[in-house]
Scaffold this motif. Sequence first.
Motif, mmCIF file in Angstrom:
data_model
loop_
_atom_site.group_PDB
_atom_site.id
_atom_site.type_symbol
_atom_site.label_atom_id
_atom_site.label_comp_id
_atom_site.label_asym_id
_atom_site.label_seq_id
_atom_site.Cartn_x
_atom_site.Cartn_y
_atom_site.Cartn_z
ATOM 1 N N LEU A 1 -9.574 9.968 3.893
ATOM 2 C CA LEU A 1 -8.284 10.461 4.376
ATOM 3 C C LEU A 1 -7.116 9.743 3.714
ATOM 4 N N TYR A 2 -7.302 8.489 3.336
ATOM 5 C CA TYR A 2 -6.214 7.757 2.690
ATOM 6 C C TYR A 2 -5.763 8.471 1.414
ATOM 7 N N HIS A 3 -6.709 9.049 0.674
ATOM 8 C CA HIS A 3 -6.347 9.771 -0.543
ATOM 9 C C HIS A 3 -5.516 11.001 -0.198
ATOM 10 N N GLN A 4 -5.895 11.729 0.846
ATOM 11 C CA GLN A 4 -5.144 12.913 1.231
ATOM 12 C C GLN A 4 -3.744 12.562 1.720
ATOM 13 N N MET A 5 -3.574 11.340 2.232
ATOM 14 C CA MET A 5 -2.258 10.882 2.688
ATOM 15 C C MET A 5 -1.434 10.299 1.543
ATOM 16 N N GLY A 6 -2.000 10.255 0.354
ATOM 17 C CA GLY A 6 -1.285 9.710 -0.793
ATOM 18 C C GLY A 6 -1.266 8.198 -0.839
ATOM 19 N N GLN B 1 0.821 -1.209 0.000
ATOM 20 C CA GLN B 1 0.000 0.000 0.000
ATOM 21 C C GLN B 1 0.857 1.261 0.000
ATOM 22 N N ARG B 2 1.995 1.203 0.663
ATOM 23 C CA ARG B 2 2.884 2.366 0.680
ATOM 24 C C ARG B 2 3.502 2.606 -0.694
ATOM 25 N N LEU B 3 3.773 1.512 -1.413
ATOM 26 C CA LEU B 3 4.382 1.641 -2.735
ATOM 27 C C LEU B 3 3.360 1.907 -3.831
ATOM 28 N N PHE B 4 2.208 1.277 -3.697
ATOM 29 C CA PHE B 4 1.196 1.341 -4.756
ATOM 30 C C PHE B 4 -0.152 1.688 -4.123
ATOM 31 N N PRO B 5 -0.651 2.892 -4.344
ATOM 32 C CA PRO B 5 -1.855 3.351 -3.627
ATOM 33 C C PRO B 5 -3.164 2.757 -4.155
ATOM 34 N N LEU B 6 -3.318 1.440 -3.994
ATOM 35 C CA LEU B 6 -4.598 0.811 -4.312
ATOM 36 C C LEU B 6 -5.596 1.110 -3.199
ATOM 37 N N ARG B 7 -6.849 0.923 -3.493
ATOM 38 C CA ARG B 7 -7.885 1.164 -2.482
ATOM 39 C C ARG B 7 -7.803 0.109 -1.380
ATOM 40 N N THR B 8 -8.244 0.474 -0.192
ATOM 41 C CA THR B 8 -8.332 -0.474 0.922
ATOM 42 C C THR B 8 -9.770 -0.689 1.362
ATOM 43 N N CYS B 9 -10.694 0.140 0.873
ATOM 44 C CA CYS B 9 -12.079 0.079 1.341
ATOM 45 C C CYS B 9 -12.818 -1.103 0.731
ATOM 46 N N SER B 10 -13.928 -1.461 1.356
ATOM 47 C CA SER B 10 -14.762 -2.553 0.865
ATOM 48 C C SER B 10 -15.522 -2.121 -0.390
ATOM 49 N N ASP B 11 -16.079 -3.098 -1.084
ATOM 50 C CA ASP B 11 -16.879 -2.780 -2.274
ATOM 51 C C ASP B 11 -18.072 -1.902 -1.913
ATOM 52 N N HIS B 12 -18.644 -2.143 -0.751
ATOM 53 C CA HIS B 12 -19.793 -1.365 -0.302
ATOM 54 C C HIS B 12 -19.421 0.111 -0.177
ATOM 55 N N VAL B 13 -18.266 0.383 0.442
ATOM 56 C CA VAL B 13 -17.814 1.770 0.594
ATOM 57 C C VAL B 13 -17.446 2.356 -0.757
ATOM 58 N N CYS C 1 -4.113 6.305 -1.563
ATOM 59 C CA CYS C 1 -5.227 5.812 -2.374
ATOM 60 C C CYS C 1 -5.461 6.801 -3.515
ATOM 61 N N LEU C 2 -5.766 6.269 -4.688
ATOM 62 C CA LEU C 2 -6.012 7.121 -5.858
ATOM 63 C C LEU C 2 -7.467 7.579 -5.954
#
Length: 632
Positions: free
Chosen positions: A173-178, A152-164, A180-181
């Motif tokens: 916030l993950y996007h603001q931290m770089g 995740q630190r190297l490649f900003p894939l999503r971490t959220c569930s499909d529902h989210v 998640c895309l």
Amino acid sequence: MSDQETENTPVPALDASGAPAQPGCYLMKDAAGKIIYVGKAKNLRARIRSYFNETDGRHSVKFLMRRVASVEYLVVRTEKEALLLENSLIKQHKPRYNVQLKDDKTHISLRLDPREKFPRVTVVRRHKQDGARYFGPYHDTQAARKTVRQVQRLFPLRTCSDHVLNNRTRPCLYHQMGQCLAPCVGLVTPEAYAELTAQVLLVLEGRSAELERTLLAEIKRLAEALRFEEAAALRDRLHDLRSTLEKQGAVVGDGVEDRDVFGVHTEGRFTEAQALFYRGGKLLGGRAWSFEAHEMPLPEVLGSFLMQYYGTAPVIPREVLVPAPLEDAEALAELLSERRGGKVDVLFPQRGEKTRLVELACRNAKRSFEEKRLADKAAMDALELTKEALHLPRLPARIECFDISTLQGSMTVASMAVFENGVPAKDRYRRFSIKTLAGQDDFGAMREVLMRRYTRAVAEGDLPDLVLIDGGRGQLGVATAALHDLGLDDLPHAGIAKSRAEDGGRSPERFFLPNRVNPVVPPQNGPVVRMLARLRDEAHRFAVTYHRKKRGRAALDSVLLGMPGVGPKRAKALLAALGSAAKVRAATVEELRAVPGFSEKLARGLWERLQQTETGGTVSEPPDAPQAGETP
């Protein structure tokens, strides 16, 4: 008949002439007709003759044959079919002298499904035939989650569930931290996300050198196009990738990237097997298994073990190294090749680097055996100290602990956690729904549970050595009265009162005993408190988990049954089809529509109702993803 009594018993005079000279399986039975061992052979007659005529002089074989009264044969066409049949028969009959792997949930792997529009990497314990890619196994969830964090630190894939993902309206916030895309709000195209996913797959497959070349070429292309900011971002990613890889020491460099190496250590009738998992030429981790009272030769035990292990393993490597020659190595390799979808070699190396890898696995097996032996000794010492501290008449080899969980008297449940020889026996855990009480009555709930549990235990002759109650003197009094009513006054029981804040410090863990005014207070950092407090915490965890599940199910039922057109039958069909209340809430309209009895209109109406209950009346911001300003 005990082992000592059979030591000098002659081998029964059995005739091997009736055995077919064909591949197949043999089922050895004792005098009572119970199957005690299942084996396979390329030539059944030759194998059985070696047993019956005592040409096989190994003590383990003689030990087993003293118990064999008859043999049944099952003929198949090939060695491969014999392997499959043996594995099936062992699972079905569970013979005493066969190696048996428990069908547990310990194959910890990483899962990524590149067919999804926006894939993510998740930690899973089950390998499903669902078309996704699986990587592992990892020896524990901590190691797997560490890998996910690095990815995740190297490649900003999503971490959220499909529902989210399907319901967000602004980046988290993950996007603001770089990290998640933000595909949830369309800040990245599916094509760009797919390119990032391909890079993640290269890392998980161990093809880091190929990824480095790809990134270098892309950096050069972007620089030539004067897109310096994008080139700099890739340069930083390449630097982080190299830094991560430098921390992982490469162990093997002989051209085979993925292999499993097995080692074995045997002392008497105890065997310890150890696997070392190499992925991408690097040691990913390992796992050990312990087996007791297995009498057959190592090659037979090892072949049976490998067949069972790879029946559920999440990943089959290119090469498998074993510490002994296997008669059915070719058949096993053929089966594994079919399951992997590519060539697999099963090898018994006798020289070179591969031999040293097997020797390393064997040394790890010996170390694991010695560590478990020390752990067993420590557990026995803790049980002895518990016996002394609580004044028990015998060693508490099996302890059953009870706890109650409720929320202001609603949906009260109870749990029973069990330790055997100082370690959890999770197959004995039980949970109870309180049936006879309404409202807040912890004492009454405890009495009901104890009456139900030990009425059955008396009928089945299955009493523990110690009953432990989560609570103080009041809960212990309830237990004493319940056991008295069942005629179990002699069954040892105690209450454990948890440490709590008190006058600027903490009170000790205390144990209450029947007919004793003052509690027993053992050394707080000693083995007695550590073991019994751990058991108490297990019972509490099990009870709370069950209570939350019941509350979630009840909340979902109220939503479902409040929907026009959804009655008990359709609500039951939903849970049966989707598996749990959480999965019903996360289901898409298409998944709801696929449940028997649900039309497009009904499925959409239910989906909208579920979204509203999740978000407090809107379908915009589900609560389980962090917002800007929140801690993820």
